[in-house]
Enzyme design. Structure first.
Site, short mmCIF file in Angstrom:
data_model
loop_
_atom_site.label_atom_id
_atom_site.label_comp_id
_atom_site.label_asym_id
_atom_site.label_seq_id
_atom_site.Cartn_x
_atom_site.Cartn_y
_atom_site.Cartn_z
N HIS A 128 2.12 3.51 -9.10
CA HIS A 128 1.92 2.09 -9.41
C HIS A 128 3.10 1.55 -10.24
O HIS A 128 3.55 0.43 -10.03
CB HIS A 128 0.60 1.88 -10.17
CG HIS A 128 -0.61 2.26 -9.35
ND1 HIS A 128 -0.76 1.86 -8.04
CD2 HIS A 128 -1.71 3.00 -9.65
CE1 HIS A 128 -1.91 2.33 -7.58
NE2 HIS A 128 -2.50 3.04 -8.53
N ASP A 140 0.83 -1.21 0.00
CA ASP A 140 0.00 0.00 0.00
C ASP A 140 0.86 1.26 0.00
O ASP A 140 1.98 1.26 0.54
CB ASP A 140 -0.92 -0.02 1.23
CG ASP A 140 -2.08 0.96 1.08
OD1 ASP A 140 -2.44 1.29 -0.06
OD2 ASP A 140 -2.61 1.40 2.12
N GLY A 141 0.33 2.31 -0.59
CA GLY A 141 0.99 3.62 -0.55
C GLY A 141 1.51 4.13 -1.88
O GLY A 141 2.18 5.17 -1.93
N GLU A 157 -12.38 -4.72 -3.99
CA GLU A 157 -12.92 -3.38 -3.74
C GLU A 157 -12.25 -2.31 -4.61
O GLU A 157 -12.75 -1.20 -4.73
CB GLU A 157 -12.73 -3.00 -2.26
CG GLU A 157 -13.68 -3.71 -1.30
CD GLU A 157 -13.35 -5.18 -1.09
OE1 GLU A 157 -12.15 -5.52 -1.02
OE2 GLU A 157 -14.29 -6.01 -1.03
N TRP A 184 -12.16 -1.97 -7.67
CA TRP A 184 -12.96 -1.55 -8.84
C TRP A 184 -13.65 -0.22 -8.58
O TRP A 184 -14.12 0.42 -9.53
CB TRP A 184 -14.02 -2.61 -9.17
CG TRP A 184 -13.47 -3.94 -9.55
CD1 TRP A 184 -13.44 -5.07 -8.76
CD2 TRP A 184 -12.88 -4.33 -10.80
NE1 TRP A 184 -12.87 -6.12 -9.46
CE2 TRP A 184 -12.51 -5.69 -10.70
CE3 TRP A 184 -12.60 -3.65 -12.00
CZ2 TRP A 184 -11.90 -6.39 -11.75
CZ3 TRP A 184 -11.99 -4.36 -13.04
CH2 TRP A 184 -11.66 -5.70 -12.90
N GLY A 222 -0.12 5.47 -4.47
CA GLY A 222 -0.73 6.74 -4.87
C GLY A 222 -0.16 7.90 -4.07
O GLY A 222 0.22 8.94 -4.64
N ARG A 235 -1.01 9.61 -9.67
CA ARG A 235 -1.04 8.38 -8.87
C ARG A 235 -0.46 7.18 -9.62
O ARG A 235 0.22 6.33 -9.03
CB ARG A 235 -2.48 8.04 -8.45
CG ARG A 235 -3.08 8.97 -7.42
CD ARG A 235 -4.51 8.54 -7.10
NE ARG A 235 -4.58 7.14 -6.75
CZ ARG A 235 -4.37 6.65 -5.54
NH1 ARG A 235 -4.10 7.45 -4.54
NH2 ARG A 235 -4.44 5.35 -5.32
N GLU A 242 1.92 -13.33 12.17
CA GLU A 242 2.48 -12.18 12.87
C GLU A 242 2.29 -10.97 11.96
O GLU A 242 2.60 -11.04 10.76
CB GLU A 242 3.98 -12.39 13.14
CG GLU A 242 4.29 -13.59 14.01
CD GLU A 242 3.67 -13.50 15.40
OE1 GLU A 242 3.49 -12.38 15.91
OE2 GLU A 242 3.35 -14.57 15.96
N ARG A 295 2.07 -4.90 6.09
CA ARG A 295 1.38 -3.88 5.32
C ARG A 295 2.25 -2.62 5.31
O ARG A 295 2.64 -2.12 6.38
CB ARG A 295 0.02 -3.53 5.93
CG ARG A 295 -0.71 -2.46 5.10
CD ARG A 295 -2.09 -2.10 5.61
NE ARG A 295 -2.75 -1.21 4.66
CZ ARG A 295 -3.98 -1.36 4.18
NH1 ARG A 295 -4.73 -2.36 4.58
NH2 ARG A 295 -4.48 -0.50 3.31
N LEU A 300 10.79 -20.46 -5.15
CA LEU A 300 9.74 -19.65 -4.51
C LEU A 300 8.43 -19.72 -5.31
O LEU A 300 8.45 -19.75 -6.53
CB LEU A 300 10.22 -18.19 -4.47
CG LEU A 300 9.23 -17.17 -3.87
CD1 LEU A 300 9.24 -17.27 -2.34
CD2 LEU A 300 9.58 -15.75 -4.30
C1 IPE Z 1 -5.32 -2.74 -0.24
O1 IPE Z 1 -5.03 -1.39 -0.38
C2 IPE Z 1 -5.35 -3.41 -1.58
C3 IPE Z 1 -4.05 -3.54 -2.24
C4 IPE Z 1 -2.90 -3.21 -1.74
C5 IPE Z 1 -4.10 -4.12 -3.56
P1 IPE Z 1 -6.19 -0.30 -0.49
O2 IPE Z 1 -5.52 1.01 -0.62
O3 IPE Z 1 -7.15 -0.68 -1.54
O4 IPE Z 1 -6.91 -0.45 0.92
P2 IPE Z 1 -7.83 0.56 1.72
O5 IPE Z 1 -8.91 1.04 0.77
O6 IPE Z 1 -6.96 1.69 2.16
O7 IPE Z 1 -8.34 -0.23 2.88
C1 IPE Z 2 -1.71 0.18 -3.40
O1 IPE Z 2 -1.45 1.54 -3.42
C2 IPE Z 2 -1.87 -0.39 -4.77
C3 IPE Z 2 -3.25 -0.76 -5.11
C4 IPE Z 2 -4.27 -0.74 -4.30
C5 IPE Z 2 -3.48 -1.18 -6.47
P1 IPE Z 2 -2.62 2.61 -3.39
O2 IPE Z 2 -3.03 2.91 -4.79
O3 IPE Z 2 -3.72 2.16 -2.51
O4 IPE Z 2 -1.89 3.86 -2.78
P2 IPE Z 2 -2.47 4.85 -1.67
O5 IPE Z 2 -2.86 4.01 -0.50
O6 IPE Z 2 -3.65 5.54 -2.30
O7 IPE Z 2 -1.33 5.76 -1.38
MG MG Z 3 -4.12 2.38 -0.53
#
Ligand code: IPE
Ligand code: IPE
Ligand code: MG
Length: 225
Positions: A29, A12-13, A60, A62, A15, A25, A191, A172, A124
């Site tokens: 990716h 995550d992160g 989610e 989508w 964007g 954003r 964990e 995460r 792996l």
């Molecule tokens: C979780 O991240 C999904 C992926 C990393 C693919 P999200 O950014 O979609 O999660 P929420 O919406 O913050 O819970």
């Molecule tokens: C996770 O990064 C990748 C996907 C969910 C595809 P995000 O796109 O959720 O990035 P943030 O959380 O908005 O920074």
């Molecule tokens: Mg996110």
């Protein structure tokens, strides 16, 4: 000593990483895809790690703007085609999890192609969670067992899941402390490590440090020391 045989990561992160640099954003990716390669290669060189299961697109996701979703689909297609050589070089088997029936024919064909071409690799196992949601996975599993004459056991349910393997270490990135519908059944005794680092900044060295910390944890699984 604990062994991190199965590592799962909520990447995550992306964007926020891009926005912090005044970029779109989607640039996040793209940068995130490079980290997938680095982390997969690191894990493939660590014989203790058997599985790496990465959350790439949730059921989610989508809900995001159409253009971002389309970009992610294209990126996934290019990533898989480009990485095939890297999978083979590192003896990595690719196994998607999630309901990929929702994807385009082109993308489904690329996914199957990489899966087939890496089927013989016995190093792996790298799973990408694609249109994956734990609740969706559990519902599909339960529905496939609903006509069973016998009572459903944990083993029977587990066998029907896309991911049949308990998670040892769940990480995460991106600072949030939630599971976002990821591997809920499989992480019953995982964990959990939540780190502030945004996924595009995450390095193999960060994973190495987490594994060292994980190794020192006393896992009791409900029993006593
Ligand atoms: C979780 O991240 C999904 C992926 C990393 C693919 P999200 O950014 O979609 O999660 P929420 O919406 O913050 O819970
Ligand atoms: C996770 O990064 C990748 C996907 C969910 C595809 P995000 O796109 O959720 O990035 P943030 O959380 O908005 O920074
Ligand atoms: Mg996110």
């Amino acid at each position: 000593m604990n062994q991190a045989k199965h590592i799962a990561i909520i990447m995550d992160g992306n964007g926020r990483w891009a926005e912090l640099q005044g970029k779109k954003r989607v640039k996040g990716h793209e940068a995130g895809a490079k980290v997938v390669k680095e982390i997969t290669t690191y894990c493939s060189n660590n014989p203790e790690i058997e599985r790496l299961t990465l959350y790439a697109f949730s059921t989610e996701n989508w809900k995001r703007p159409r253009l971002e979703v389309e970009f992610l689909m294209k990126l996934l297609n290019t990533y898989l085609k480009n990485e095939l050589a890297v999978y083979l070089q590192n003896n990595v088997r690719f196994e998607p999890i999630g309901d990929i029936r929702a994807f385009s024919k082109t993308l489904r064909e690329t996914i199957s192609m990489v899966q087939e071409k890496t089927a013989h690799c016995d190093g792996l196992v790298q799973s990408l969670a694609l249109n994956y949601g734990s609740q969706d996975e559990l519902l599909r599993a339960i529905n496939s067992l609903k006509d069973s004459e016998e009572d459903i056991t944990a083993q029977m349910l587990s066998n029907e899941l896309d991911c049949k393997h308990d998670v040892d270490l769940l990480i995460r990135t991106g600072g949030d402390h939630r599971l976002s519908n990821y591997l809920l059944w499989q992480s019953a005794y995982a964990e959990l490590f939540f780190v502030d680092t945004l996924w595009p900044d995450f390095k193999a060295g960060d994973l190495e440090k987490i594994i060292v910390d994980f190794t020192g944890i006393e896992r009791r699984f409900g029993g006593l020391k």
